[in-house]
Design an enzyme around this catalytic site. Structure first.
Site, PDB file in Angstrom:
ATOM      1  N   ILE A  15       2.976 -35.091 -49.388  1.00 12.18           N
ATOM      2  CA  ILE A  15       2.412 -33.994 -48.765  1.00 12.18           C
ATOM      3  C   ILE A  15       1.524 -34.341 -47.588  1.00 12.18           C
ATOM      4  O   ILE A  15       1.860 -33.611 -46.488  1.00 12.18           O
ATOM      5  CB  ILE A  15       1.615 -32.929 -49.540  1.00 12.18           C
ATOM      6  CG1 ILE A  15       1.615 -31.463 -49.096  1.00 12.18           C
ATOM      7  CG2 ILE A  15       0.263 -33.675 -50.202  1.00 12.18           C
ATOM      8  CD1 ILE A  15       3.108 -30.901 -48.737  1.00 12.18           C
ATOM      9  N   SER A  37      -6.782 -44.491 -49.040  1.00  9.53           N
ATOM     10  CA  SER A  37      -5.544 -44.685 -49.902  1.00  9.53           C
ATOM     11  C   SER A  37      -5.404 -45.890 -50.512  1.00  9.53           C
ATOM     12  O   SER A  37      -5.574 -47.051 -49.739  1.00  9.53           O
ATOM     13  CB  SER A  37      -4.252 -44.256 -49.080  1.00  9.53           C
ATOM     14  OG  SER A  37      -3.353 -43.295 -50.128  1.00  9.53           O
ATOM     15  N   ARG A  38      -5.018 -46.123 -51.706  1.00 13.33           N
ATOM     16  CA  ARG A  38      -4.819 -47.461 -52.224  1.00 13.33           C
ATOM     17  C   ARG A  38      -3.596 -48.027 -51.638  1.00 13.33           C
ATOM     18  O   ARG A  38      -3.603 -49.182 -51.256  1.00 13.33           O
ATOM     19  CB  ARG A  38      -4.445 -47.258 -53.805  1.00 13.33           C
ATOM     20  CG  ARG A  38      -5.566 -46.504 -54.585  1.00 13.33           C
ATOM     21  CD  ARG A  38      -5.374 -46.322 -56.008  1.00 13.33           C
ATOM     22  NE  ARG A  38      -3.935 -45.543 -55.903  1.00 13.33           N
ATOM     23  CZ  ARG A  38      -3.218 -45.101 -57.171  1.00 13.33           C
ATOM     24  NH1 ARG A  38      -3.777 -45.349 -58.007  1.00 13.33           N
ATOM     25  NH2 ARG A  38      -2.236 -44.573 -56.703  1.00 13.33           N
ATOM     26  N   LYS A  91      -3.595 -28.111 -53.356  1.00 15.28           N
ATOM     27  CA  LYS A  91      -3.352 -27.362 -54.489  1.00 15.28           C
ATOM     28  C   LYS A  91      -2.786 -28.107 -55.473  1.00 15.28           C
ATOM     29  O   LYS A  91      -2.236 -29.240 -55.222  1.00 15.28           O
ATOM     30  CB  LYS A  91      -2.631 -25.995 -54.198  1.00 15.28           C
ATOM     31  CG  LYS A  91      -1.193 -26.450 -53.552  1.00 15.28           C
ATOM     32  CD  LYS A  91      -0.157 -27.080 -54.325  1.00 15.28           C
ATOM     33  CE  LYS A  91       0.218 -26.867 -55.584  1.00 15.28           C
ATOM     34  NZ  LYS A  91       1.539 -27.414 -55.954  1.00 15.28           N
ATOM     35  N   ASP A 169       3.135 -27.054 -61.677  1.00 16.65           N
ATOM     36  CA  ASP A 169       2.708 -27.568 -60.350  1.00 16.65           C
ATOM     37  C   ASP A 169       3.362 -26.465 -59.227  1.00 16.65           C
ATOM     38  O   ASP A 169       2.732 -26.083 -58.316  1.00 16.65           O
ATOM     39  CB  ASP A 169       2.948 -28.841 -60.023  1.00 16.65           C
ATOM     40  CG  ASP A 169       2.745 -29.340 -58.661  1.00 16.65           C
ATOM     41  OD1 ASP A 169       1.757 -29.807 -58.401  1.00 16.65           O
ATOM     42  OD2 ASP A 169       3.712 -29.414 -57.768  1.00 16.65           O
TER      43      ASP A 169
HETATM   44  P1  NAP Z   1       2.147 -37.961 -54.021  1.00 14.27           P
HETATM   45  O1  NAP Z   1       3.533 -38.301 -53.091  1.00 14.27           O
HETATM   46  O2  NAP Z   1       2.378 -38.703 -55.400  1.00 14.27           O
HETATM   47  O3  NAP Z   1       1.158 -38.606 -53.199  1.00 14.27           O
HETATM   48  C1  NAP Z   1      -0.303 -38.609 -53.692  1.00 14.27           C
HETATM   49  C2  NAP Z   1      -1.151 -39.872 -53.137  1.00 14.27           C
HETATM   50  O4  NAP Z   1      -2.076 -39.743 -53.954  1.00 14.27           O
HETATM   51  C3  NAP Z   1      -0.071 -41.044 -53.754  1.00 14.27           C
HETATM   52  O5  NAP Z   1       0.801 -41.423 -52.925  1.00 14.27           O
HETATM   53  C4  NAP Z   1      -1.168 -42.061 -53.976  1.00 14.27           C
HETATM   54  O6  NAP Z   1      -1.539 -42.617 -52.782  1.00 14.27           O
HETATM   55  C5  NAP Z   1      -2.643 -41.228 -54.046  1.00 14.27           C
HETATM   56  N1  NAP Z   1      -3.250 -41.168 -55.320  1.00 14.27           N
HETATM   57  C6  NAP Z   1      -4.658 -41.583 -55.514  1.00 14.27           C
HETATM   58  N2  NAP Z   1      -4.787 -41.788 -56.612  1.00 14.27           N
HETATM   59  C7  NAP Z   1      -3.867 -41.498 -57.578  1.00 14.27           C
HETATM   60  C8  NAP Z   1      -3.529 -41.894 -58.572  1.00 14.27           C
HETATM   61  N3  NAP Z   1      -4.382 -42.169 -59.748  1.00 14.27           N
HETATM   62  N4  NAP Z   1      -2.193 -41.762 -59.157  1.00 14.27           N
HETATM   63  C9  NAP Z   1      -1.138 -41.470 -58.181  1.00 14.27           C
HETATM   64  N5  NAP Z   1      -1.593 -41.297 -56.838  1.00 14.27           N
HETATM   65  C10 NAP Z   1      -2.683 -41.275 -56.473  1.00 14.27           C
HETATM   66  O7  NAP Z   1       2.055 -36.458 -54.256  1.00 14.27           O
HETATM   67  P2  NAP Z   1       2.347 -35.302 -53.083  1.00 14.27           P
HETATM   68  O8  NAP Z   1       3.422 -34.752 -53.380  1.00 14.27           O
HETATM   69  O9  NAP Z   1       1.740 -35.723 -52.111  1.00 14.27           O
HETATM   70  O10 NAP Z   1       1.095 -34.330 -54.018  1.00 14.27           O
HETATM   71  C11 NAP Z   1      -0.249 -34.414 -53.832  1.00 14.27           C
HETATM   72  C12 NAP Z   1      -0.962 -33.183 -54.071  1.00 14.27           C
HETATM   73  O11 NAP Z   1      -0.438 -32.370 -53.177  1.00 14.27           O
HETATM   74  C13 NAP Z   1      -0.484 -32.437 -55.556  1.00 14.27           C
HETATM   75  O12 NAP Z   1      -1.520 -31.776 -56.031  1.00 14.27           O
HETATM   76  C14 NAP Z   1       0.482 -31.665 -54.988  1.00 14.27           C
HETATM   77  O13 NAP Z   1       0.550 -30.324 -56.088  1.00 14.27           O
HETATM   78  C15 NAP Z   1       0.325 -30.960 -53.880  1.00 14.27           C
HETATM   79  N6  NAP Z   1       1.419 -30.488 -52.874  1.00 14.27           N
HETATM   80  C16 NAP Z   1       2.418 -31.167 -52.972  1.00 14.27           C
HETATM   81  C17 NAP Z   1       3.592 -30.583 -52.074  1.00 14.27           C
HETATM   82  C18 NAP Z   1       5.086 -31.421 -52.162  1.00 14.27           C
HETATM   83  O14 NAP Z   1       5.933 -30.751 -51.561  1.00 14.27           O
HETATM   84  N7  NAP Z   1       5.073 -32.605 -52.622  1.00 14.27           N
HETATM   85  C19 NAP Z   1       3.423 -29.410 -51.587  1.00 14.27           C
HETATM   86  C20 NAP Z   1       2.377 -28.794 -51.667  1.00 14.27           C
HETATM   87  C21 NAP Z   1       1.433 -29.299 -52.123  1.00 14.27           C
HETATM   88  P3  NAP Z   1      -2.082 -44.338 -52.979  1.00 14.27           P
HETATM   89  O15 NAP Z   1      -1.198 -44.801 -53.886  1.00 14.27           O
HETATM   90  O16 NAP Z   1      -1.814 -44.692 -51.385  1.00 14.27           O
HETATM   91  O17 NAP Z   1      -3.416 -44.119 -53.341  1.00 14.27           O
END
Ligand code: NAP
Length: 308
Positions: A15, A37-38, A91, A169
């Site tokens: 995101i 970020s990690r 969110k 979610d």
């Molecule tokens: P994602 O691709 O998994 O990214 C989240 C990032 O958070 C990971 O890449 C990771 O980066 C970091 N992180 C830190 N601690 C973590 C842990 N313990 N386990 C896993 N990741 C960890 O997820 P995302 O889709 O961006 O979603 C993140 C948030 O945005 C969620 O709450 C989601 O509901 C919201 N969101 C997502 C979307 C969508 O379309 N994807 C849309 C709107 C809102 P590092 O490994 O570099 O730390």
């Protein structure tokens, strides 16, 4: 124009790349000065392994956007608020209601702003739907949120873990719209389908009634292939309302009355700048509370295992 707000971003994943970076790049209210970020990195700015290192190294930071999965957001938010930084929460704003209540109090104590962002509320036709429903008598409403988890959330293990919310979610996006356009609602029953190998549900059927007794149903499904549906329907005295495309298109009795391209994240960041400059917070817990209630009241149904 006031000085740009110096902002840092935490949790560089999908995101952040899809929405936060493009929205921040175009908004003169902000200067993105660091990321933490990690593994993920943002080009052309200093990157740090965690929020603590970022706050130590970049004391001029005024605000942070926390975009990691919800289970890991509270500690980072607490650290930022204690350091008197304004906080933008992706969110859902936390993994539990009480976490976010605590953050709200901490923001007030530290004199900084907290924003529980609900991006779907900023979808282009949501305000038009709200105005329409306010102008008529609603008889019933239905939320149908059906998408393909394999397409939208590939390899996201956190989303299936406890506190990842599973199908809630995306479902909480529907609730963020429903709680904005419909009268206050209460859950009366729910059935949640948990794959036998997962800790979060893949589908759910929830029944609400509004405070004035109207029935509202919510059907969430994460295994929908083909056309995806993110729709809220209402039967009203002025006709059948369909708010479709996740809040981007509004039709009454089949006639489209509002449709425009979405600009949810630019609007979220505009709102955040507004509350930062006004030194207020914007934290509506209603969508999160409904999810908590569905987990509390819902019947657990075990279904076939899910594999990516
Ligand atoms: P994602 O691709 O998994 O990214 C989240 C990032 O958070 C990971 O890449 C990771 O980066 C970091 N992180 C830190 N601690 C973590 C842990 N313990 N386990 C896993 N990741 C960890 O997820 P995302 O889709 O961006 O979603 C993140 C948030 O945005 C969620 O709450 C989601 O509901 C919201 N969101 C997502 C979307 C969508 O379309 N994807 C849309 C709107 C809102 P590092 O490994 O570099 O730390």
């Amino acid at each position: 124009m006031s000085q740009p707000i110096k902002i840092g971003i935490v949790g560089v994943g999908k995101i952040v790349r899809d929405q936060h970076l493009p929205a921040l790049a175009k908004d003169q209210n902000y200067r993105l000065v660091a990321a933490a970020s990690r593994h993920g990195k943002v080009e052309n700015i200093p990157n740090f392994p965690d929020i603590e290192a970022m706050l130590d190294a970049v004391p001029e930071l005024e605000a942070v956007s926390l975009c990691m999965p919800p289970q890991f957001r509270y500690d980072a938010a607490r650290t930022a608020l204690m350091a008197k930084k304004h906080v933008f929460l992706e969110k859902p704003p936390g993994a539990t209601v009480s976490e976010v209540e605590d953050l709200k109090a901490l923001a007030a104590q530290n004199g900084v702003s907290l924003f529980a962002s609900w991006h779907s509320r900023y979808a282009p036709a949501v305000e038009a739907a709200r105005a329409f429903l306010n102008s008529t008598k609603i008889r019933s409403a239905a939320i149908n949120w059906k998408e393909d988890v394999r397409r939208w959330h590939p390899n996201q293990e956190w989303i299936w873990a406890p506190g990842g919310f599973g199908v809630f979610d995306p479902g909480i996006n529907a609730l963020s719209i429903a709680t904005h356009i419909l009268p206050p609602m209460l859950i009366t029953s729910a059935v949640l389908d948990f794959p036998e190998n997962r800790a979060s549900p893949v589908a759910a059927r929830v029944i609400f009634r509004t405070s004035n007794g109207l029935p509202v149903t919510m059907d969430l499904d994460w295994l929908q292939t083909g056309p995806q549906s993110w729709d809220i329907l209402a039967d009203t005295d002025k006709g059948a309302m369909v708010l479709s495309g996740g809040g981007s298109k509004l039709a009454i009795d089949g006639k489209v009355i509002h449709e425009e391209p979405e600009a949810e994240y630019p609007m979220l960041y505009r709102r955040f700048a507004e509350i930062v400059r006004a030194r207020t917070s914007d934290v509506d817990l209603a969508p999160l509370q409904h999810v908590a209630d569905a987990f509390m009241l819902g019947k657990r149904n075990v279904v076939e295992a899910f594999f990516d």
